[in-house]
Motif scaffolding. Structure first.
Motif, mmCIF file in Angstrom:
data_model
loop_
_atom_site.group_PDB
_atom_site.id
_atom_site.type_symbol
_atom_site.label_atom_id
_atom_site.label_comp_id
_atom_site.label_asym_id
_atom_site.label_seq_id
_atom_site.Cartn_x
_atom_site.Cartn_y
_atom_site.Cartn_z
ATOM 1 N N GLY A 1 0.530 -1.428 -0.061
ATOM 2 C CA GLY A 1 0.022 0.458 0.158
ATOM 3 C C GLY A 1 0.701 0.886 -0.245
ATOM 4 N N ASN A 2 0.393 2.420 -0.507
ATOM 5 C CA ASN A 2 1.038 3.534 -0.993
ATOM 6 C C ASN A 2 2.545 3.484 -1.117
ATOM 7 O OD1 ASN A 2 -0.919 5.100 1.003
ATOM 8 N ND2 ASN A 2 -0.233 4.324 2.979
ATOM 9 N N GLY A 3 2.363 2.731 -2.198
ATOM 10 C CA GLY A 3 3.278 2.514 -3.143
ATOM 11 C C GLY A 3 4.409 2.168 -2.895
ATOM 12 N N TRP A 4 4.632 1.195 -1.498
ATOM 13 C CA TRP A 4 5.171 0.222 -0.782
ATOM 14 C C TRP A 4 5.786 -1.129 -1.832
ATOM 15 C CZ3 TRP A 4 9.391 1.601 1.735
ATOM 16 C CH2 TRP A 4 9.348 3.033 2.539
ATOM 17 N N GLU A 5 6.308 -2.035 -2.007
ATOM 18 C CA GLU A 5 6.392 -2.997 -2.019
ATOM 19 C C GLU A 5 7.414 -4.525 -1.984
ATOM 20 O OE1 GLU A 5 6.082 -6.350 -6.179
ATOM 21 O OE2 GLU A 5 6.377 -4.223 -6.873
ATOM 22 N N PHE A 6 7.617 -5.870 -1.342
ATOM 23 C CA PHE A 6 7.907 -6.252 -0.641
ATOM 24 C C PHE A 6 8.231 -7.038 -1.748
ATOM 25 C CE2 PHE A 6 8.897 -9.986 1.483
ATOM 26 C CZ PHE A 6 10.094 -9.807 1.600
ATOM 27 N N ARG A 7 9.596 -7.696 -1.640
ATOM 28 C CA ARG A 7 10.030 -8.718 -2.783
ATOM 29 C C ARG A 7 11.285 -9.314 -2.098
ATOM 30 N NH1 ARG A 7 10.662 -5.536 -8.947
ATOM 31 N NH2 ARG A 7 8.479 -5.085 -9.008
ATOM 32 N N GLY A 8 10.952 -11.081 -2.378
ATOM 33 C CA GLY A 8 12.501 -11.928 -2.296
ATOM 34 C C GLY A 8 12.316 -12.643 -2.423
ATOM 35 N N ARG A 9 13.375 -13.641 -2.505
ATOM 36 C CA ARG A 9 13.965 -14.736 -3.030
ATOM 37 C C ARG A 9 14.816 -15.479 -2.122
ATOM 38 N NH1 ARG A 9 13.789 -17.042 -8.321
ATOM 39 N NH2 ARG A 9 14.967 -18.681 -8.675
ATOM 40 N N ILE A 10 14.659 -17.223 -2.193
ATOM 41 C CA ILE A 10 15.705 -17.852 -2.056
ATOM 42 C C ILE A 10 15.807 -18.597 -2.740
ATOM 43 C CG2 ILE A 10 15.953 -19.191 0.100
ATOM 44 C CD1 ILE A 10 14.781 -17.703 1.553
ATOM 45 N N ASP A 11 17.486 -18.986 -2.831
ATOM 46 C CA ASP A 11 18.271 -20.395 -4.093
ATOM 47 C C ASP A 11 19.075 -20.820 -2.914
ATOM 48 O OD1 ASP A 11 17.280 -20.144 -6.921
ATOM 49 O OD2 ASP A 11 17.909 -18.040 -6.725
ATOM 50 N N PHE A 12 18.405 -22.141 -3.583
ATOM 51 C CA PHE A 12 19.465 -23.094 -2.816
ATOM 52 C C PHE A 12 19.976 -23.838 -4.443
ATOM 53 C CE2 PHE A 12 21.187 -27.132 -1.746
ATOM 54 C CZ PHE A 12 22.141 -26.999 -0.700
ATOM 55 N N ASN A 13 21.283 -24.487 -4.767
ATOM 56 C CA ASN A 13 21.758 -25.372 -5.703
ATOM 57 C C ASN A 13 22.533 -26.314 -5.401
ATOM 58 O OD1 ASN A 13 20.178 -23.736 -8.562
ATOM 59 N ND2 ASN A 13 21.115 -22.311 -7.483
ATOM 60 N N GLN A 14 22.746 -27.166 -5.477
ATOM 61 C CA GLN A 14 23.344 -28.457 -5.641
ATOM 62 C C GLN A 14 23.631 -29.061 -6.264
ATOM 63 O OE1 GLN A 14 24.870 -30.460 -1.790
ATOM 64 N NE2 GLN A 14 25.966 -31.034 -3.680
ATOM 65 N N ASP B 1 29.031 -28.276 -5.069
ATOM 66 C CA ASP B 1 29.452 -27.219 -5.093
ATOM 67 C C ASP B 1 28.142 -26.820 -4.574
ATOM 68 O OD1 ASP B 1 30.575 -24.491 -5.780
ATOM 69 O OD2 ASP B 1 28.604 -24.593 -6.889
ATOM 70 N N GLU B 2 28.139 -25.870 -3.391
ATOM 71 C CA GLU B 2 26.472 -25.973 -2.973
ATOM 72 C C GLU B 2 26.610 -24.503 -2.758
ATOM 73 O OE1 GLU B 2 25.867 -27.301 1.176
ATOM 74 O OE2 GLU B 2 25.814 -29.274 -0.308
ATOM 75 N N ASN B 3 25.283 -23.947 -2.937
ATOM 76 C CA ASN B 3 25.289 -22.303 -3.669
ATOM 77 C C ASN B 3 23.830 -21.859 -2.664
ATOM 78 O OD1 ASN B 3 27.391 -21.285 -5.877
ATOM 79 N ND2 ASN B 3 26.606 -22.955 -6.234
ATOM 80 N N LEU B 4 23.966 -20.398 -1.769
ATOM 81 C CA LEU B 4 23.193 -19.966 -1.399
ATOM 82 C C LEU B 4 22.841 -18.474 -1.471
ATOM 83 C CD1 LEU B 4 20.358 -20.906 0.446
ATOM 84 C CD2 LEU B 4 21.283 -19.833 2.385
ATOM 85 N N ARG B 5 21.364 -18.366 -1.733
ATOM 86 C CA ARG B 5 21.034 -17.182 -2.547
ATOM 87 C C ARG B 5 20.432 -15.978 -1.445
ATOM 88 N NH1 ARG B 5 22.169 -12.625 -7.615
ATOM 89 N NH2 ARG B 5 22.199 -11.636 -6.613
ATOM 90 N N VAL B 6 19.942 -15.141 -0.590
ATOM 91 C CA VAL B 6 19.073 -14.830 -0.571
ATOM 92 C C VAL B 6 18.623 -13.209 -0.713
ATOM 93 C CG1 VAL B 6 17.782 -14.515 1.632
ATOM 94 C CG2 VAL B 6 19.235 -16.863 1.598
ATOM 95 N N GLN B 7 17.881 -12.945 -1.249
ATOM 96 C CA GLN B 7 17.917 -11.867 -1.182
ATOM 97 C C GLN B 7 16.609 -11.070 -1.171
ATOM 98 O OE1 GLN B 7 18.625 -10.708 -5.638
ATOM 99 N NE2 GLN B 7 18.114 -12.875 -6.008
ATOM 100 N N LEU B 8 16.476 -9.910 -0.388
ATOM 101 C CA LEU B 8 15.210 -9.285 0.527
ATOM 102 C C LEU B 8 14.641 -7.319 0.224
ATOM 103 C CD1 LEU B 8 14.823 -10.893 4.273
ATOM 104 C CD2 LEU B 8 13.391 -11.646 2.045
ATOM 105 N N GLY B 9 14.652 -7.164 -0.653
ATOM 106 C CA GLY B 9 14.586 -5.658 -0.943
ATOM 107 C C GLY B 9 13.160 -5.310 -0.665
ATOM 108 N N LEU B 10 12.576 -3.698 -0.447
ATOM 109 C CA LEU B 10 11.755 -2.726 -0.183
ATOM 110 C C LEU B 10 11.462 -1.874 -1.035
ATOM 111 C CD1 LEU B 10 9.064 -2.981 1.486
ATOM 112 C CD2 LEU B 10 10.719 -1.124 3.599
ATOM 113 N N GLU B 11 10.660 -1.480 -2.033
ATOM 114 C CA GLU B 11 10.421 -0.273 -3.209
ATOM 115 C C GLU B 11 9.667 0.044 -2.359
ATOM 116 O OE1 GLU B 11 9.919 -0.264 -7.373
ATOM 117 O OE2 GLU B 11 9.765 -2.051 -6.677
ATOM 118 N N LYS B 12 10.129 1.973 -2.886
ATOM 119 C CA LYS B 12 9.008 2.981 -2.136
ATOM 120 C C LYS B 12 8.694 3.041 -4.359
ATOM 121 C CE LYS B 12 6.624 6.152 -0.315
ATOM 122 N NZ LYS B 12 4.869 5.651 -0.679
ATOM 123 N N ARG B 13 7.280 2.995 -4.449
ATOM 124 C CA ARG B 13 7.551 3.981 -5.778
ATOM 125 C C ARG B 13 6.682 5.924 -4.798
ATOM 126 N NH1 ARG B 13 6.170 -0.627 -6.392
ATOM 127 N NH2 ARG B 13 3.645 -0.616 -6.751
#
Length: 156
Positions: free
Chosen positions: A77-90, A99-111
């Motif tokens: 609401g009010n132009g705010w948006e939450f986005r997230g992603r978790i990736d795990f690869n073996q 080889d194991e890879n973990l990536r976590v991304q969390l974001g908050l955007e205001k338009r």
């Protein structure tokens, strides 16, 4: 999900799959199962992927792997948006390396308007590898300002 100004967001991040300088025939098999819920105010996806690379002559690059991912976004609401992603690869290589890879991304955007937005991103990358790549843990914070003169447009 992808943020403007950060084209890596939402992409499959699996550095051990990247291949450079190998001129060899490759047989590649892969499968992905992805479940997505879509709502007016947000989306959630969860998926599993499998892959198997068999090179014709270069056996030390043969590998199979499994990946799991979870993504989500939510309008707050009010132009705010939450986005997230978790990736795990073996990745399991022919000769026993892994080889194991973990990536976590969390974001908050205001338009603020159709032409101006600000994004706050938290990123965590972790690798545990015996492939020759160095194992590492990396955390970063990004603040991205995006200005699109003239507002959104179609085409190129």
């Amino acid at each position: 999900a992808q943020f403007a100004g950060n084209n890596a967001f939402g992409n499959n991040i699996n550095p051990a799959v990247e291949q450079t300088g190998v001129a060899d025939a490759l047989e590649q098999r892969s499968a992905v199962v992805n479940l997505t819920t879509t709502r007016r105010t947000g989306n959630v996806s969860i998926g599993v992927r499998y892959f198997d690379f068999d090179f014709d002559q270069t056996n030390n690059q043969d590998r199979d792997g499994l990946g799991i991912f979870l993504t989500g976004d939510r309008e707050l609401g009010n132009g705010w948006e939450f986005r997230g992603r978790i990736d795990f690869n073996q990745n399991d290589f022919f000769d026993g390396r892994d080889d194991e890879n973990l990536r976590v991304q969390l974001g908050l955007e205001k338009r603020f308007a159709q032409t101006l937005s600000v994004q706050f991103l938290l990123l965590h990358n972790e690798r545990d590898s015996t492939v020759g790549f160095q194992s590492f843990d990396e955390d970063s914070v990004r603040l991205i300002f995006t200005w699109r003169p003239g507002g959104p447009r179609g085409g190129v």
